[in-house]
Design a protein around this motif. Structure first.
Motif, PDB file in Angstrom:
ATOM      1  N   THR A 220       7.065   9.036  -5.756  1.00 46.99           N
ATOM      2  CA  THR A 220       8.409   9.389  -6.599  1.00 46.99           C
ATOM      3  C   THR A 220       8.175   9.444  -7.895  1.00 46.99           C
ATOM      4  O   THR A 220       8.616  10.551  -8.604  1.00 46.99           O
ATOM      5  N   ARG A 221       7.269   8.659  -8.498  1.00 48.62           N
ATOM      6  CA  ARG A 221       6.953   8.728  -9.956  1.00 48.62           C
ATOM      7  C   ARG A 221       6.266   9.827 -10.438  1.00 48.62           C
ATOM      8  O   ARG A 221       6.321  10.660 -11.295  1.00 48.62           O
ATOM      9  N   ALA A 222       5.469  10.475  -9.510  1.00 46.10           N
ATOM     10  CA  ALA A 222       4.867  11.885  -9.543  1.00 46.10           C
ATOM     11  C   ALA A 222       5.486  12.955  -9.581  1.00 46.10           C
ATOM     12  O   ALA A 222       5.234  13.799 -10.356  1.00 46.10           O
ATOM     13  N   LEU A 223       6.603  12.930  -8.741  1.00 43.01           N
ATOM     14  CA  LEU A 223       7.628  13.927  -8.558  1.00 43.01           C
ATOM     15  C   LEU A 223       8.406  14.020  -9.897  1.00 43.01           C
ATOM     16  O   LEU A 223       8.597  15.299 -10.624  1.00 43.01           O
ATOM     17  N   ILE A 224       8.611  13.071 -10.488  1.00 49.40           N
ATOM     18  CA  ILE A 224       9.465  12.807 -11.473  1.00 49.40           C
ATOM     19  C   ILE A 224       8.677  13.304 -12.843  1.00 49.40           C
ATOM     20  O   ILE A 224       9.276  14.015 -13.676  1.00 49.40           O
TER      21      ILE A 224
ATOM     22  N   ASN B 200       0.659  -1.427   0.052  1.00 56.45           N
ATOM     23  CA  ASN B 200      -0.060   0.009  -0.164  1.00 56.45           C
ATOM     24  C   ASN B 200       0.820   1.353  -0.055  1.00 56.45           C
ATOM     25  O   ASN B 200       0.499   2.285  -0.828  1.00 56.45           O
ATOM     26  N   GLN B 201       2.090   1.140   0.795  1.00 61.92           N
ATOM     27  CA  GLN B 201       2.810   2.365   0.705  1.00 61.92           C
ATOM     28  C   GLN B 201       3.457   2.434  -0.264  1.00 61.92           C
ATOM     29  O   GLN B 201       3.616   3.895  -0.719  1.00 61.92           O
ATOM     30  N   HIS B 202       3.856   1.494  -1.270  1.00 62.14           N
ATOM     31  CA  HIS B 202       4.380   1.641  -2.587  1.00 62.14           C
ATOM     32  C   HIS B 202       3.554   2.299  -3.686  1.00 62.14           C
ATOM     33  O   HIS B 202       3.808   3.179  -4.450  1.00 62.14           O
ATOM     34  N   HIS B 203       2.230   1.972  -3.546  1.00 64.58           N
ATOM     35  CA  HIS B 203       1.287   2.411  -4.519  1.00 64.58           C
ATOM     36  C   HIS B 203       0.508   3.672  -3.966  1.00 64.58           C
ATOM     37  O   HIS B 203      -0.117   4.288  -4.919  1.00 64.58           O
TER      38      HIS B 203
ATOM     39  N   SER C  18      15.796   2.854  -9.329  1.00 64.06           N
ATOM     40  CA  SER C  18      15.304   2.143 -10.053  1.00 64.06           C
ATOM     41  C   SER C  18      14.334   2.417 -10.653  1.00 64.06           C
ATOM     42  O   SER C  18      13.380   3.004  -9.983  1.00 64.06           O
ATOM     43  N   ARG C  19      14.000   1.804 -11.902  1.00 60.59           N
ATOM     44  CA  ARG C  19      12.624   2.190 -12.589  1.00 60.59           C
ATOM     45  C   ARG C  19      11.665   0.999 -12.162  1.00 60.59           C
ATOM     46  O   ARG C  19      10.389   1.286 -12.065  1.00 60.59           O
ATOM     47  N   GLU C  20      12.111  -0.239 -11.767  1.00 60.93           N
ATOM     48  CA  GLU C  20      11.238  -1.275 -11.578  1.00 60.93           C
ATOM     49  C   GLU C  20      10.595  -1.107 -10.199  1.00 60.93           C
ATOM     50  O   GLU C  20       9.286  -1.364  -9.874  1.00 60.93           O
ATOM     51  N   PHE C  21      11.239  -0.670  -9.053  1.00 63.31           N
ATOM     52  CA  PHE C  21      10.466  -0.450  -7.697  1.00 63.31           C
ATOM     53  C   PHE C  21      10.099   0.932  -7.408  1.00 63.31           C
ATOM     54  O   PHE C  21      10.710   1.251  -6.263  1.00 63.31           O
ATOM     55  N   LEU C  22       9.729   1.695  -8.485  1.00 63.12           N
ATOM     56  CA  LEU C  22       9.587   3.185  -8.351  1.00 63.12           C
ATOM     57  C   LEU C  22       8.209   3.506  -7.478  1.00 63.12           C
ATOM     58  O   LEU C  22       7.034   3.288  -7.937  1.00 63.12           O
ATOM     59  N   PRO C  23       8.290   3.882  -6.257  1.00 60.26           N
ATOM     60  CA  PRO C  23       6.714   4.406  -5.496  1.00 60.26           C
ATOM     61  C   PRO C  23       6.160   5.393  -6.236  1.00 60.26           C
ATOM     62  O   PRO C  23       6.738   6.210  -7.107  1.00 60.26           O
ATOM     63  N   GLU C  24       4.879   5.343  -6.262  1.00 54.05           N
ATOM     64  CA  GLU C  24       3.955   6.339  -6.843  1.00 54.05           C
ATOM     65  C   GLU C  24       4.465   7.670  -6.641  1.00 54.05           C
ATOM     66  O   GLU C  24       4.190   8.458  -7.462  1.00 54.05           O
TER      67      GLU C  24
END
Length: 294
Positions: free
Chosen positions: A274-278, A86-89, A266-272
């Motif tokens: 982090t992805r949003a800021l990128i 849940n924390q990752h997503h 890593s691209r594979e284990f990217l939390p949401e």
């Protein structure tokens, strides 16, 4: 024979749901497969755990002892796994980003962080000041921004050039009025020059460098105080140029841009989060959003 953790979990589910069919449904398995795996568990343990009837199951004494010992630990393991998933997503929790001091003082970066915090109010941004590449995994940092050319600690990390910062020469009006005129690059040899280590190679060799610092805010302050001519990113200077605090020197000259690199493990284990800021960095930190002239 060694017992399987999956089979132990199936045993707990079977007891909790009161039957093999219900456990099979929960685990998305065929009933016959669940039954077979429970038999394999009994064989591995060397004792019977369940008394099977047509309508329900009952625990043997050994089955009751096993259930009492493993049900709570397995529940804790399952809850911990769900928490991590849940924390990752989710778009919440702490997001740690390492940036150089020069970027922290940039209005462009400040505006971006304000936008991110407004969009994702449940994320805590932890901004770390660092001029050097960090081992992100070991230091628990989600991403880092660095000027291109700084050696990255781990070459396996994802590295993306995000932004080119165009630079220009500036000085205070008082300084320019009281010192020799500057109408061409060769005239810079008569003046004290202030640069960062990221852009000093953009200028001619053998200039009189009086100040070199990673802190662009310091260089800007010294230029505004009349201490010499400074080479600084245009994005940092817009307010000072508009107010007249600083004046562009040789505005038609083009200097090598400072390139900004985004680094994350890593691209594979990217939390949401982090992805949003990128994604926000990519949309905001592009050359089309930076003024290349003053």
């Amino acid at each position: 024979m060694k017992q399987s953790m999956d089979d132990l979990y199936l045993f707990v589910l079977t007891v909790r749901h009161g039957g093999i069919s219900a456990a099979a449904k929960h685990y998305s398995l065929q009933r016959s497969k669940v039954s077979r795996r429970l038999q394999e568990l009994e064989k591995a343990l060397g004792c019977q755990l369940l008394i099977r009837t047509t309508r329900k199951i009952e625990l043997t004494e050994n089955g009751r002892l096993l259930y009492e010992q493993i049900s709570q630990p397995l529940t804790s393991v399952s809850q911990a796994a769900n928490l991590l998933t849940n924390q990752h997503h989710s778009l919440q929790g702490t997001l740690r980003i390492a940036v150089p001091a020069a970027l922290i003082t940039s209005n462009l970066f400040t505006s971006l962080l304000e936008d991110y915090l407004e969009r994702f109010p449940d994320v805590l941004l932890d901004v770390v000041n660092s001029q050097e590449s960090l081992d992100l995994r070991r230091e628990n940092i989600d991403m880092q921004l660095l000027p291109k050319g700084v050696k990255v600690t781990n070459e396996d990390y994802v590295q993306q050039t995000l932004l080119r910062f165009p630079s220009c020469l500036v000085a205070s009006a008082d300084y320019l009025h009281s010192h020799a005129k500057i109408t061409e690059l060769s005239h810079l040899y008569e003046h004290p020059i202030m640069v960062s280590r990221y852009n000093m190679t953009a200028l001619p060799d053998d200039l009189k460098i009086r100040l070199c610092s990673d802190d662009l805010g310091l260089i800007q302050h010294m230029a505004a105080s009349g201490k010499g001519v400074a080479l600084l990113p245009v994005s940092l200077l817009q307010g000072a140029l508009e107010s007249g605090e600083l004046v562009a020197v040789l505005p038609k000259e083009k200097f090598t841009d400072i390139k900004l690199t985004l680094i994350y493990p890593s691209r594979e284990f990217l939390p949401e989060k982090t992805r949003a800021l990128i994604q926000l960095l990519r949309s905001r930190f592009t050359e089309s959003n930076i003024k290349h002239s003053v």
